[in-house]
Scaffold this motif. Structure first.
Motif, short mmCIF file in Angstrom:
data_model
loop_
_atom_site.label_atom_id
_atom_site.label_comp_id
_atom_site.label_asym_id
_atom_site.label_seq_id
_atom_site.Cartn_x
_atom_site.Cartn_y
_atom_site.Cartn_z
N GLN A 121 39.64 35.64 32.67
CA GLN A 121 40.83 35.17 33.38
C GLN A 121 41.36 36.20 34.36
O GLN A 121 42.03 35.83 35.33
N ILE A 122 41.08 37.48 34.11
CA ILE A 122 41.65 38.51 34.97
C ILE A 122 40.66 39.06 36.00
O ILE A 122 41.03 39.26 37.16
N VAL A 123 39.44 39.29 35.59
CA VAL A 123 38.47 39.97 36.46
C VAL A 123 38.24 39.24 37.79
O VAL A 123 38.15 39.89 38.84
N PRO A 124 38.17 37.90 37.84
CA PRO A 124 37.95 37.24 39.13
C PRO A 124 39.05 37.48 40.17
O PRO A 124 38.85 37.22 41.35
N HIS A 125 40.19 38.01 39.74
CA HIS A 125 41.28 38.28 40.67
C HIS A 125 41.27 39.71 41.23
O HIS A 125 42.08 40.04 42.08
N PHE A 126 40.36 40.55 40.74
CA PHE A 126 40.30 41.93 41.20
C PHE A 126 39.55 42.03 42.53
O PHE A 126 38.42 41.57 42.65
N TRP A 173 29.48 39.09 30.25
CA TRP A 173 30.50 40.08 30.59
C TRP A 173 30.01 40.95 31.75
O TRP A 173 30.75 41.22 32.69
N GLY A 174 28.78 41.38 31.69
CA GLY A 174 28.20 42.17 32.78
C GLY A 174 28.17 41.38 34.07
O GLY A 174 28.49 41.90 35.14
N ALA A 175 27.80 40.11 33.98
CA ALA A 175 27.77 39.25 35.17
C ALA A 175 29.18 39.05 35.72
O ALA A 175 29.37 39.02 36.94
N LEU A 176 30.15 38.95 34.84
CA LEU A 176 31.54 38.79 35.25
C LEU A 176 32.00 40.00 36.07
O LEU A 176 32.62 39.86 37.12
N MET A 177 31.67 41.19 35.60
CA MET A 177 32.09 42.40 36.30
C MET A 177 31.45 42.48 37.69
O MET A 177 32.01 43.09 38.60
N ALA A 178 30.32 41.83 37.87
CA ALA A 178 29.63 41.86 39.16
C ALA A 178 30.36 41.06 40.23
O ALA A 178 30.04 41.20 41.43
N VAL A 179 31.36 40.24 39.86
CA VAL A 179 32.09 39.46 40.86
C VAL A 179 33.16 40.29 41.58
O VAL A 179 33.73 39.83 42.55
N VAL A 180 33.46 41.48 41.07
CA VAL A 180 34.45 42.34 41.71
C VAL A 180 33.82 42.92 42.99
O VAL A 180 32.82 43.61 42.92
N PRO A 181 34.43 42.63 44.15
CA PRO A 181 33.82 43.08 45.42
C PRO A 181 33.64 44.59 45.52
O PRO A 181 32.66 45.06 46.08
N GLU A 182 34.60 45.35 45.02
CA GLU A 182 34.51 46.81 45.11
C GLU A 182 34.87 47.42 43.76
O GLU A 182 36.03 47.43 43.37
N MET A 183 33.86 47.89 43.05
CA MET A 183 34.08 48.48 41.73
C MET A 183 33.41 49.84 41.68
O MET A 183 32.30 50.01 42.18
N SER A 224 43.39 46.39 42.55
CA SER A 224 44.20 45.60 43.48
C SER A 224 43.73 44.16 43.38
O SER A 224 42.61 43.88 42.95
N PHE A 225 44.62 43.28 43.76
CA PHE A 225 44.32 41.85 43.70
C PHE A 225 43.64 41.36 44.98
O PHE A 225 43.88 41.89 46.06
N LYS A 226 42.83 40.32 44.82
CA LYS A 226 42.26 39.65 45.99
C LYS A 226 43.40 39.00 46.77
O LYS A 226 44.40 38.55 46.19
N ASP A 227 43.25 38.95 48.06
CA ASP A 227 44.28 38.37 48.92
C ASP A 227 44.60 36.93 48.55
O ASP A 227 45.75 36.50 48.64
N GLU A 228 43.58 36.19 48.12
CA GLU A 228 43.79 34.77 47.82
C GLU A 228 44.44 34.51 46.46
O GLU A 228 44.80 33.37 46.16
N SER A 229 44.61 35.53 45.64
CA SER A 229 45.29 35.35 44.35
C SER A 229 46.78 35.13 44.61
O SER A 229 47.42 35.93 45.29
N THR A 230 47.30 34.03 44.08
CA THR A 230 48.71 33.70 44.29
C THR A 230 49.61 34.61 43.45
O THR A 230 49.14 35.28 42.53
N GLU A 231 50.88 34.60 43.75
CA GLU A 231 51.84 35.39 42.97
C GLU A 231 51.85 34.92 41.51
O GLU A 231 51.97 35.75 40.60
N GLU A 232 51.72 33.62 41.29
CA GLU A 232 51.66 33.11 39.91
C GLU A 232 50.42 33.63 39.18
O GLU A 232 50.49 34.01 38.02
N GLN A 233 49.29 33.62 39.86
CA GLN A 233 48.05 34.13 39.25
C GLN A 233 48.17 35.63 38.97
O GLN A 233 47.75 36.09 37.92
#
Length: 133
Positions: A80-85, A120-130, A9-18
């Motif tokens: 580009q995609i993971v920060p929006h999860f 890449w591992g650090a990037l995955m850590a930004v997902v609040p719930e994984m 699911s997307f983060k609430d703050e991700s816009t429709e364009e994002q």
């Protein structure tokens, strides 16, 4: 055949364009040469889980999956995609290959990628719930 899947699911703050751009990037990743079949769309699972979208990619074999992990489109797309999860459920993976060591081999591929690309591992850590299913 090996099938990789995740739901998100997307983060609430991700816009429709994002959100549209994330889905477009995922479709590009799902169409690289190493993928036999890929799909990106709405998740039709239990809405209580809060996972609104799904990604599937199938591969001829584990070698094709390994190539996929290092495809430039994939490597460039993840940041580009993971920060929006907001939520991300990875797996379960499945295969018609009955090798009892297959799960360990898949894990080893991911570990090698993380060793080569620690960001890449650090990037995955930004997902609040994984979680891995």
């Amino acid at each position: 055949m090996f099938v990789h899947q995740f739901r998100f699911s997307f983060k609430d703050e991700s816009t429709e364009e994002q959100r549209a751009e994330v889905l477009a990037i995922l479709r590009r990743i799902a169409s690289v040469d190493s993928v036999s079949f890929g799909a990106v769309g709405q998740n039709l699972g239990d809405p209580v889980e809060g996972l609104t979208h799904a990604y599937f990619a199938s591969f001829e074999d584990l070698n094709a999956f390994e190539r996929y992990l290092y495809e430039p489109v994939h490597l460039e797309g993840d940041p580009q995609i993971v920060p929006h999860f907001k939520k991300l459920a990875i797996g379960p993976e499945m295969s018609d290959d009955m090798d009892p060591d297959l799960n360990a081999k898949v894990a080893a591929l991911h570990e090698r990628k993380m060793a080569k690309y620690p960001e890449w591992g650090a990037l995955m850590a930004v997902v609040p719930e994984m979680r891995f299913v």
